[in-house]
Structure formats: C-alpha cells, structure tokens
Design an enzyme around this catalytic site. Structure first.
Site, PDB file in Angstrom:
ATOM      1  N   HIS A 128      16.090 -62.840  45.233  1.00  0.00           N
ATOM      2  CA  HIS A 128      15.032 -61.843  45.105  1.00  0.00           C
ATOM      3  C   HIS A 128      15.631 -60.447  45.251  1.00  0.00           C
ATOM      4  O   HIS A 128      16.403 -60.195  46.174  1.00  0.00           O
ATOM      5  CB  HIS A 128      13.997 -62.092  46.210  1.00  0.00           C
ATOM      6  CG  HIS A 128      12.702 -61.397  45.965  1.00  0.00           C
ATOM      7  ND1 HIS A 128      12.580 -60.035  46.051  1.00  0.00           N
ATOM      8  CD2 HIS A 128      11.476 -61.861  45.626  1.00  0.00           C
ATOM      9  CE1 HIS A 128      11.320 -59.702  45.783  1.00  0.00           C
ATOM     10  NE2 HIS A 128      10.629 -60.794  45.515  1.00  0.00           N
ATOM     11  N   SER A 184       7.894 -57.020  49.272  1.00  0.00           N
ATOM     12  CA  SER A 184       7.191 -57.534  48.087  1.00  0.00           C
ATOM     13  C   SER A 184       7.667 -56.878  46.788  1.00  0.00           C
ATOM     14  O   SER A 184       7.924 -55.684  46.719  1.00  0.00           O
ATOM     15  CB  SER A 184       5.696 -57.303  48.237  1.00  0.00           C
ATOM     16  OG  SER A 184       5.066 -57.575  47.004  1.00  0.00           O
ATOM     17  N   ARG A 187      13.172 -60.739  38.245  1.00  0.00           N
ATOM     18  CA  ARG A 187      13.956 -60.794  39.477  1.00  0.00           C
ATOM     19  C   ARG A 187      15.445 -61.011  39.254  1.00  0.00           C
ATOM     20  O   ARG A 187      16.273 -60.343  39.873  1.00  0.00           O
ATOM     21  CB  ARG A 187      13.423 -61.923  40.358  1.00  0.00           C
ATOM     22  CG  ARG A 187      12.058 -61.631  40.900  1.00  0.00           C
ATOM     23  CD  ARG A 187      11.506 -62.802  41.684  1.00  0.00           C
ATOM     24  NE  ARG A 187      10.229 -62.417  42.289  1.00  0.00           N
ATOM     25  CZ  ARG A 187       9.475 -63.230  43.008  1.00  0.00           C
ATOM     26  NH1 ARG A 187       9.859 -64.478  43.210  1.00  0.00           N
ATOM     27  NH2 ARG A 187       8.342 -62.811  43.529  1.00  0.00           N
ATOM     28  N   GLY A 216       2.159 -80.202  51.037  1.00  0.00           N
ATOM     29  CA  GLY A 216       1.941 -81.334  51.946  1.00  0.00           C
ATOM     30  C   GLY A 216       0.537 -81.349  52.522  1.00  0.00           C
ATOM     31  O   GLY A 216      -0.132 -82.391  52.533  1.00  0.00           O
TER      32      GLY A 216
END
Lengths: 247, 643
Positions: B266, B284, B331, B45
């Site tokens: 994840h 992470s 993942r 955006g």
C-alpha cells in the site's frame, strides 16, 4: 531517554501479584508498546520470562491493549489507546507504573492480561438485531436522518477495550453497555427489539458482577474513542421505558 | 493434485444462478447433525458462522483473539464496494466485475469475480439491516465515495472505520447464534493443525492459549477464514498476531497454495522510524484525492525544510509521469514510483525511505476547515504517531505490505483440493488476481461468508460426506502427537542455546528484511535466489538459538509467536519459489526483468495467464507446481495504462 518502569507481574489468576522494577532506554518516536517490546527483548535475551500484555492491531481499533499507565487506563492522552501512545509524552528519567485493568469482572490471567469475556456475554444477551442472512430489504428502503445516523455511529465507535470499567471507581460497565444499547436503539432497525434488548443486557451486566454507576464520568474521560456519558442517560431512559412497557 | 475449478458452464451472468440450482441441498432437519468447524472470526469467518448456524448447522468457531470482535478485519478503514448504482453514475454488476478483473491485472478467475459483484448488493442490504451505521446524506439515503481503480462512486463507508462497523455487524449476528446455542465460540484458541481422514478434511488440532491444552476436534467440514500472511515481512499494516499457520498447516497436509507471491504494497503508510518499529500504520488511500506527492528535485535540498524548497525544485513525480491519473494511480503503480525515487537517493527521512504527501495546495484552494472535515481524524492519527502537524508540514509516507492476494487454492465452491476443506476471505486466492482494488477486501470476506458458502457447503455435505468420524480415529492422535512434539522442540531450544539465545522477534525481523529486500516491491531472479539461500540458513539458526521462555501449560505469548514465526520461516521459501517462477510482471508482482523503458510492468499472458498452485514436497524441498489456466471469455486483456 532513560525510563524507569514499575510493572505488575502476576503468574496466574490465583497467584499473588507484585511490582517489578525495570529500566529501559527508549526513543521518543517509539510507541509505548514498542518500549515494552524493547523491555521484553532484554528480558528474553537474559533468559527471563517477559511481560505478557494483550495487543494486536496497534492502531487503536481492535481494543486488545489494556493497561493502566500511571493511574490512567491507556495513559495520559485523551482519546488515545495505549498502542497509539508515544514515548515523546515522557521525559528522560520518568518513572512509569503499569498495571492491568482492575475489576472483579475482569479477572487477571497473567501479568497485564485480563479476561474480558464478560463483555462478550453481555452482547450474547441481546446486542444484535434479529435479522437472518437474506431477509434484509433494500438498504435504502428506510431513510435514516444523517444526524441520527451520526449519533448512532458515535456510540458504535466503542472498541470494547474495557477502559471505562478500569477507570470507574465502582468498576461499572455502564458506558460499554449503554454505547451498545444507544447505537442500536437510535436506528430504526434496532428499535423493534429495543425494550427486550435493554432489559436483557442490563440483567447480563448485573450478573457479571460489574458495579453500579454513580455518575463519576471517569469512564468517558478514559474512553479512547471519547464516547460521551450521554450514552448512560440514554440507557437509563431506555431501561425505564422498557420497565413501564407492557411487552 | 487434482484441480477442478468446477466453474459452471454458460454465460458469466448465469453461472451463479445455474450453480445455485444445481448445488445439492441438505434437508433442514438433517443440518443439525452436521458439525462444521470454522477457524477465524473476522468478516468471512463470523459471517459464515452466523449464516450456517441460522441454516441449522452445528457450528464450532475458533479464534486466537480474546473476542471475535478483535479479528483484524476490524482495522479496515476506507470502505466496501457494491454495485448498487445509487449514484446513478453508470455502475452495474458488470462494471464492478470488469474493474475488479482489470484491477487484478488479469490474474483472477472471471466466474468468481462476477459472482462477487453480483452478491455485493445483498451485502449492503444485510449490513444496514443489522444496524451498521454507514455514512448517509441529509435526505437519509446512503452516501458513497470514490476509490482507486474505478470511475464510479460505489464505495460505502462508515467514517474511517468501515471494517470495525461491518465486523460488529457480523459479530452481532454471530452473538445471536451463540445465544441460541447454535454456535459454540472458542476464543483464545489457536488452530495448530488440520486433520485429514481418508483424504477428507475432518478436523483440527487446537491449543487453548490460556491453559495450553492441546486437543482434537472432529467435524464434517472445516472452513478456514484465517486471513492473510503479510506478517511474513515482519513489518506490515497487519495486526501483530496475524499469521500463516492455519493455511500453511493445511498446505502441509495437501492443500494447494496458489500465487503466494502476490502481495499488495500500500503506497500511503507512515514510514519506519527506527529498528524498534513493530508495525506500520496505513493512512487511507483517500488522502491521495487531495494530497500531492513529491520529493526534492536536487539532493542538495534533502536537508532543507520542505517549506524552504521552491515549487520549481520539487519533483511531483506521479503528476509528471502519469499526467492523466496523477496522484490517483492504482496502489501498485504509486508504490513502485515511491520506491524508485527513494532508491535514486531522493527519500526525505533519515532512513532515506519516505516521500512527501503535501496538502498545502488543497488547504490553499479549499480552506483548512474543508480539509479538516475530510481528513481530520487521519491527520490527528498521523500527528499522534509522527509528532508532526500535517496542516503545517507535508506528511511523510512510504509503501508498506498491506494485503495478500495469494492464498489456498479453491474451486468455484470455495473448496480446496482437499475435499471438505473450504477457504474464505483473504485466506483464499480467487478474486483479486495480482492486485486488489481498494474497498474490495471487505466485500469479498462478507460475500464468501454470507452468500457463497451457505450454498456451496451443503453441496459438499450432500454429495461427498463420508459418514461420521470421531477424534478416536488414529489420524487425530497422529496430528496431535506432531503438534506436541513441535511444541516441545520450540520450548527446548532456549534451554540449549545458552548465551547465544535470541528472541523470536530477532529472527522474525531478519526474515522480514530478507523478504522486503528480495521479495518485496520489486523482485529479480538473482535476488530471489539469494533469498532462497538465506532463508534456510536463518531457519537453521532459529531452531538453534530462538529463546522461548515459560512452559506449555500456561498463557505463553512467546510460544505462540515462536510457532508462527517457525511457519513463516518455511512459508517464505514458498513465496520466493513462486516469485521466481512467475517470470513476468503483473499487479503487485514486479519482476525487474520485465518492464518497459519507462519502468512500467510488462505482463506475459502467453506464458503466465494461469494460477500457479504449489504442492508441498517437504521442508527445504522445492514444491511441485500445478497450473490452473485462466480463461477470459468476457474481459479483454489489455495493458493497464494510467499515463
């Protein structure tokens, strides 16, 4: 663990605020905001209005959460936002006082929610490099030393939460503004406009009604990203040179 | 519903060039007369708002946060991919394209993905020019790291906060346009409906979150960059306020919703610690470079401290099941494997839903300082949240909902089937197929905003613009009345519910449990059917018992939340319909009926090599299915194998 809470309630910017007492049974593994969720759930199920507070990512990066906990913005842990604080920092029977950021430039909207749009307006004044989309050279055209780049990053880590203002006895925004100025002025891309940027951003800061810096260093101690007060020295230097310059 | 993907003809390498030539332009002097509404100020955006304003359009940008800088893009940690090939390790635009289509398990649109790979290189240039402090080598050039699903090093990063740094870049470009008066920014303003006039998207209805004012906005085009819907699961790594309302409202006004069941789980998140849990925190993916994942081999060892379990009694299940990729499988594969060992009763926490991620081997091999250098900030974060020191005892991790690949259907020009309604970033469906590769979300958000929509929006205005429309048009009054009525109903439930009242979160948590159980990491027809019975029941309860305090004309976070959860209570049904329909396993969508003997996913390309696009048919009425066939002219469909 049984926790006593003293929370600032204020129904609107013009209304008088007051402290309200509550009790919550918390789990040491809860985050601080989850403890407030439990309180709010109790209030809601009793048909009462819950405590409004800003929060979003709950992982210490969006900068939305903003509350003074027992006198410390974001609470007792260094380098930690309120959302990353956990109840294991407290003991059974502890009393915790929770207040909003208090600064003339951050008017209270409701309970613990304040208006920090002054920060955005300071950035409108010059917190950018004037480069339109499409006109950038290849990213590796200008090498930037790892040290300069890392230092710029340290200042760019600011999450714009406003804890620095809340912590300062003068409600000064110097750490925030200096982080922005330092980040860009340390990089070659930001150097072109550094003089005009620092002048405009400082003028915007003053216009918003933030106080002056008198070197207390509370800002840096409260900063959840541990930004050094060196930024303020850098800002002052930039501002002085910009003042001496002809352009 | 008419679905024309408008993919340019010719070789995939030439499609974007061809499109850019064929797309009609708007005279620079005329652009200022065209108002564009942009909802959302994250990477997609903010970059779109800044760039369209630079081109001369009159932009109104809306976000519900108090500042555009707080949009959820800010929370991305790992990095952003780009086919720069600075490492001279064999990368190319074609390879990034190939890896992304393969990583998405062949359920994305080739032409879009190729364009994404092409413009990825411009993104890095743009960000550096804005002052984004990417990691650098001592010689001053940009550093890269590797990420899952790729054998080249193409990920650019800024420590563990790449998202924040990229967003601050886009936000600074946006600020410049705000200062020039080209963008009018409306923070703390939430879109509650889309206004369609004569078949074209011509405006929105918003609520000012401070004053409660509901008002209409008219424009020549509407861009939604409102992110994903992972919070339908209640617990996810998304920010608390992320929601589906903007895209779901557009769906109810006629926009097709594509592949809503494609969600990414994840594998490395901090596990749930109790019922009070409000969100999950991601660790992470890079941790899997050095961490070894295991659970005890014997249930008798579950109560022992991990250090007291000898190596031969540890089940390093990823290393044993996938010898060639080991702990670095993609993942979706890593997540399902963790679920399996926990379902079998080997989970290592009191909830039974956690596995160890152990750094002992790496610390012994490379020394503690090396590990500290690589992951210091992540270890600190873990300790802050869990209270355990990962240098001394293994981390405990479990998969969590993280990203949604599904979204509103868009054509090659990012326009939905409702003319004028464009959808960018995570909110659309086109680029990641059934599984997104790490470091590709930031790339897509910025590609859409900086380098795609500035070209394609002009074409819509030049060729399909139907003349000025003002908020006086009755369609605005109708939409506004509907928004008000719904708000009135939400506020009214509390006064009627008496002592049976429950908080909105109570319902959201219940919905999350249904979705996680039946439409989460593994799905089957019976479970999805069950969810499709339970969701309407829960929805009914919600409208009888949800308590919303306060009024409509003030800051009322509980009213905001109630509106969003009410939409999730409808949208979740759509997800289950889609998951039930897609009778195959692909990427993040694992249907237990379709797996090999070893438990690997089985795709059914003959039946399901298409996007499933759903048309709204009423609350509680099954939606109508439309299909967009996916044609693979360049990438060969194979079974992904990480053995």
């Amino acid at each position: 663990m049984d926790i006593k809470l003293k929370i600032w309630r204020q129904s609107g910017p013009k209304q008088a605020g007051f402290y309200e007492d509550h009790r919550v049974v918390a789990d040491p593994h809860m985050s601080f905001l989850e403890m407030l969720d439990v309180l709010n759930e109790q209030l809601l199920e009793a048909g009462k209005d819950a405590v409004a507070f800003d929060h979003d990512c709950r992982e210490g990066i969006c900068g939305a959460c903003s509350m003074v906990i027992n006198g410390n913005p974001h609470g007792p842990r260094a380098g930690t936002t309120a959302c990353q604080l956990h109840m294991r920092e407290y003991h059974d029977g502890d009393e915790i006082v929770i207040e909003p950021w208090r600064a003339a430039a951050f008017p209270i909207i409701k309970d613990l929610v304040v208006d920090r749009s002054a920060f955005d307006r300071i950035q409108h004044a010059g917190g950018y490099v004037s480069v339109g989309t499409g006109s950038a050279p290849d990213a590796n055209t200008i090498p930037i030393g790892k040290r300069e780049s890392d230092e710029a990053f340290d200042y760019a880590a600011c999450i714009g939460c406003g804890a620095c203002v809340a912590a300062c006895p003068n409600a000064s925004a110097m750490l925030f503004v200096s982080s922005k100025v330092a980040h860009l002025s340390l990089l070659p891309q930001g150097k072109v406009e550094r003089k005009v940027r620092v002048r405009k951003m400082v003028a915007a800061m003053d216009a918003e009604g933030f106080g002056g810096c008198t070197n207390h260093g509370e800002c840096s101690a409260a900063c959840p990203k541990s930004i050094s007060v060196d930024a303020i020295a850098l800002l002052n230097r930039e501002y002085m040179f910009a003042g001496l310059a002809r352009d | 519903m008419k679905l024309d993907a408008k993919i340019p003809s010719g070789p995939v390498q030439d499609k974007w060039d061809k499109a850019r030539f064929e797309l009609k332009l708007v005279n620079p002097a005329n652009k200022r007369h065209h108002k564009v509404i942009i909802v959302g100020s994250g990477l997609a955006g903010a970059s779109a708002a800044a760039t369209l304003a630079e081109l001369g359009y009159d932009v109104e940008c809306f976000c519900f946060q108090d500042s555009p800088r707080r949009a959820h893009s800010i929370a991305a940690q790992g990095g952003i991919n780009a086919a720069k090939n600075y490492q001279n390790d064999g990368d190319s635009v074609y390879r990034l394209f190939y890896d992304t289509v393969k990583g998405g398990d062949y359920r994305s649109r080739e032409a879009n993905v190729y364009r994404l790979a092409q413009v990825s290189v411009n993104i890095i240039d743009q960000c550096v020019a804005q002052g984004v402090p990417f990691a650098r080598e001592y010689g001053g050039v940009l550093a890269n790291r590797s990420f899952g699903g790729a054998q080249v090093s193409r990920t650019f990063y800024a420590r563990g906060q790449t998202g924040q740094q990229l967003l601050l870049g886009a936000y600074s470009a946006l600020n410049r346009q705000i200062a020039h008066g080209k963008v009018k920014m409306h923070p703390r303003t939430e879109m509650l409906d889309l206004v369609v006039v004569d078949g074209h998207a011509r405006g929105i209805i918003t609520r000012d979150l401070i004053t409660g004012e509901i008002r209409p906005w008219a424009a020549d085009a509407v861009l939604l960059a409102t992110g994903g819907y992972g919070n339908v699961f209640y617990l996810s790594t998304n920010a608390k306020n992320c929601n589906v309302t903007a895209t779901y409202r557009a769906y109810k006004r006629g926009a097709g919703f594509a592949n809503p069941c494609f969600t990414q789980i994840h594998p490395t998140c901090i596990p749930v610690s109790g019922d009070y849990q409000s969100k999950l925190t991601l660790m992470s993916e890079s941790l899997r470079n050095d961490g070894r994942v295991w659970v005890p081999r014997n249930k008798a060892d579950l109560n022992k401290a991990p250090k007291d379990i000898p190596p031969e009694d540890r089940y390093y299940y990823l290393e044993e099941r996938y010898p060639s990729f080991g702990n670095l499988v993609p993942r979706d594969v890593a997540s399902r494997a963790a679920k399996k060992v926990c379902d079998d009763g080997f989970g290592v926490s009191k909830t039974g839903e956690a596995v160890y991620l152990d750094f002992a081997t790496a610390i012994e091999r490379d020394g503690k300082p090396a590990i500290e250098d690589r992951y210091g900030n992540l270890f600190e974060m873990y300790e802050r949240i869990s209270g355990e020191n990962p240098y001394k005892t293994p981390m405990r991790i479990y998969p969590a909902v993280h990203y949604t690949m599904g979204g509103l259907w868009v054509d090659y020009n990012l326009m939905s089937n409702v003319p004028g309604l464009h959808v960018l970033g995570e909110a659309n469906f086109s680029d990641h197929g059934a599984n997104r590769l790490g470091a590709s979300a930031l790339m897509q958000g910025l590609a859409d905003g900086y380098f795609v929509i500035p070209y394609t929006l002009g074409n819509y205005i030049a060729t399909e613009y139907t003349g000025e429309v003002s908020t006086k048009h009755p369609a605005f009054a109708r939409a506004e009345a509907e928004v008000r009525e719904r708000q009135r109903k939400l506020l009214e439930i509390g006064s009627k519910s008496g002592s049976s009242r429950k908080s909105v979160d109570y319902f959201h948590r219940k919905l999350g449990k249904i979705m996680w159980e039946y439409c989460g990491m593994a799905r089957n027809a019976a479970g999805l059917q069950k969810a499709l019975t339970q969701i309407p029941e829960l929805r009914e309860q919600f409208w009888k018992q949800a308590y919303v305090p306060g009024g409509a004309d003030e800051l009322n976070p509980w009213l905001e939340k109630a509106g969003r959860v009410a939409d999730f209570l409808e949208f979740s049904e759509l997800m289950c319909h889609d998951a039930l329909y897609r009778d195959e396993s692909c990427g993040g969508h694992f249907r237990e009926e379709h797996q090999t003997e070893e438990g690997e996913a089985v795709r059914r390309d003959d039946e399901f090599a298409h996007g499933a696009i759903w048309e709204y048919a009423g609350v509680g009425t099954p939606p109508t299915l439309h299909k967009e066939p996916l044609e693979f002219e360049n990438v060969k469909l194979t079974t992904r194998s990480y053995k």
